[in-house]
Design a protein around this motif. Structure first.
Motif, PDB file in Angstrom:
ATOM      1  N   HIS A 100       0.862  -1.176   0.000  1.00 31.41           N
ATOM      2  CA  HIS A 100       0.000   0.000   0.000  1.00 31.41           C
ATOM      3  C   HIS A 100       0.901   1.229   0.000  1.00 31.41           C
ATOM      4  O   HIS A 100       2.104   1.131   0.185  1.00 31.41           O
ATOM      5  N   MET A 101       0.279   2.388  -0.153  1.00 31.95           N
ATOM      6  CA  MET A 101       1.011   3.655  -0.105  1.00 31.95           C
ATOM      7  C   MET A 101       0.652   4.381   1.194  1.00 31.95           C
ATOM      8  O   MET A 101      -0.169   3.923   1.984  1.00 31.95           O
ATOM      9  N   GLY A 102       1.249   5.540   1.354  1.00 37.11           N
ATOM     10  CA  GLY A 102       0.841   6.469   2.404  1.00 37.11           C
ATOM     11  C   GLY A 102       0.775   5.850   3.780  1.00 37.11           C
ATOM     12  O   GLY A 102       1.742   5.218   4.245  1.00 37.11           O
ATOM     13  N   ALA A 103      -0.364   6.015   4.432  1.00 34.06           N
ATOM     14  CA  ALA A 103      -0.526   5.619   5.829  1.00 34.06           C
ATOM     15  C   ALA A 103      -0.656   4.106   6.006  1.00 34.06           C
ATOM     16  O   ALA A 103      -0.812   3.630   7.128  1.00 34.06           O
ATOM     17  N   ALA A 104      -0.575   3.353   4.925  1.00 30.02           N
ATOM     18  CA  ALA A 104      -0.570   1.891   5.014  1.00 30.02           C
ATOM     19  C   ALA A 104       0.694   1.321   4.376  1.00 30.02           C
ATOM     20  O   ALA A 104       0.796   0.115   4.133  1.00 30.02           O
ATOM     21  N   HIS A 150       3.361   0.671   5.577  1.00 29.91           N
ATOM     22  CA  HIS A 150       4.097  -0.239   6.467  1.00 29.91           C
ATOM     23  C   HIS A 150       3.666  -1.693   6.266  1.00 29.91           C
ATOM     24  O   HIS A 150       4.133  -2.576   6.980  1.00 29.91           O
ATOM     25  N   ILE A 151       2.783  -1.928   5.311  1.00 30.65           N
ATOM     26  CA  ILE A 151       2.388  -3.296   4.962  1.00 30.65           C
ATOM     27  C   ILE A 151       3.121  -3.684   3.676  1.00 30.65           C
ATOM     28  O   ILE A 151       2.942  -3.045   2.643  1.00 30.65           O
TER      29      ILE A 151
END
Lengths: 162, 162
Positions: free
Chosen positions: B71-75, B77-78
């Motif tokens: 994912h991008m942005g605030a996700a 970290h996955i």
């Protein structure tokens, strides 16, 4: 309210509220500092995707949705979609109208399901709206989303067959 | 067995078995007629992604894995990852070694979780392998994958925190 295909001329109207929603960082997984060129390329889709705007009687853009295949190959019958409603136009049913539109589009295009990959669990208005349109929370990825004020929160994957 | 970064010189060795796996259409959501240029662009990643090969003592490529933000942005970290093992090299623990490698890579890069977006439920060997490496089936998208002989089967979303 009318929903019609988005044109190049709509982008300058979409960009300010799309940028504000993305910069707030509470509901989307886009980078919060998303630049305009990247945003435009990601949002303004061409076939097999499609981007539409919802406009009022005077032609003012209230919100926008993009819809596209969510997977390739043997899972290309699953559609995806994303939505941005101008915060100044909330509470007028714009999100619901756009949601109904993308479901009708997906059925007409022959998709068999629609999947939302990343619905932030604290975005309860959106979750309730999608549930009312027949989507189910299939799972919640624990700590999947870093909310700017709430810390790590869950990321729902929502789905409905068509 | 050694796992090392894939180089341009590995691609001619990867492509034949990757093409055969994709053309079989049983385990991946890539188009079955994927062309070589597209395949190469999708598989041979650069930073922040990474592509590796597993090689035996003589340097023969046994399999390959790619890893990347899911994912991008605030996700962002996955992480995500994909794997291809030369069918002629099955049963030698290549998939497990690559799986352990990508988990170690993701931890070292600071990711907090790894998500597999589309694991075909009939690919039971892969499902069992990922479960043994700590992944859970978070949900199964019903009829998410059109298998060439079994018809519509489920598509697992698998996840583990790191």
């Amino acid at each position: 309210m009318l929903i019609r295909e988005a044109t190049a001329g709509d982008w300058p109207v979409i960009w300010p509220f799309l940028r504000a929603i993305v910069a707030a960082g509470e509901t989307y997984t886009y980078p919060r500092d998303l630049d305009e060129a990247t945003a435009r390329e990601m949002w303004m889709l061409t076939a097999p995707g499609r981007t539409v705007v919802a406009v009022d009687e005077s032609g003012t853009v209230l919100g926008t949705a993009k819809m596209n295949p969510n997977h390739m190959g043997a899972a290309a019958h699953i559609a995806g979609a994303s939505f941005m409603v101008d915060p100044q136009c909330g509470g007028r049913g714009v999100g619901r109208a756009l949601g109904e539109y993308v479901l009708a589009w997906a059925r007409a295009e022959g998709y068999r399901a629609m999947q939302f990959n990343a619905v932030v669990e604290t975005n309860t208005g959106a979750v309730a709206l999608w549930e009312s349109l027949g989507f189910r929370i299939m799972t919640t990825l624990p700590e999947g989303f870093l909310h700017p004020t709430k810390g790590y929160v869950g990321l729902h994957i929502m789905y409905r067959q068509l």
